[in-house]
Write a protein that holds these residues in place. Sequence first.
Motif, short mmCIF file in Angstrom:
data_model
loop_
_atom_site.label_atom_id
_atom_site.label_comp_id
_atom_site.label_asym_id
_atom_site.label_seq_id
_atom_site.Cartn_x
_atom_site.Cartn_y
_atom_site.Cartn_z
N VAL A 191 -19.33 -64.33 34.40
CA VAL A 191 -18.67 -64.35 33.03
C VAL A 191 -17.79 -65.34 32.72
O VAL A 191 -17.08 -66.00 33.68
CB VAL A 191 -18.07 -62.87 32.52
N ASP A 213 -18.84 -58.00 36.63
CA ASP A 213 -18.66 -59.02 35.93
C ASP A 213 -17.64 -60.04 36.68
O ASP A 213 -16.53 -59.82 36.82
CB ASP A 213 -18.21 -58.81 34.53
N HIS A 273 -15.68 -63.70 37.45
CA HIS A 273 -15.35 -64.86 36.84
C HIS A 273 -14.54 -65.77 37.76
O HIS A 273 -14.00 -65.50 38.53
CB HIS A 273 -14.21 -64.51 35.78
#
Length: 136
Positions: free
Chosen positions: A136, A97, A99
């Motif tokens: 994300v 994930d 970011h």
Amino acid sequence: MEKIYTASVVVIGGRDGHAKSSDGIFETDLRKPKEMEGQGGAPNPEQLFATAWGSCYLGALQTVADYDGVDASDANVNVHVSFNKDGKGFALSAELDVHIPKITMEEAQALAEKAHAVCPYSKATKGNIDTRVTAV
């Protein structure tokens, strides 16, 4: 292929053992997680692999972001490595994930996939571990 660096770690005792690097910088006990009927309380192979993959992946992300003129200095990745039962054996799976602040999700997903294509850990696991990479 030109070898640039070789890490050397001695492990004794397997999942309930001990690991130490040849240079003495890294040393830790290893324990099966409680979810695998272990005692927990120390790192396990999946945590160590997720740590190594995550740090390498962020290096690759920064490289592709720099090339594209994107500031990814505040990026982070949450790496989930799962130990799975696979028929009569076992297999790993992974979720990354990613970011990347200050850009759109579409731009972040594109950079995340570019980084996945060049990261040595991602390349080493390609076709061997089910992996999902998601901004994300």
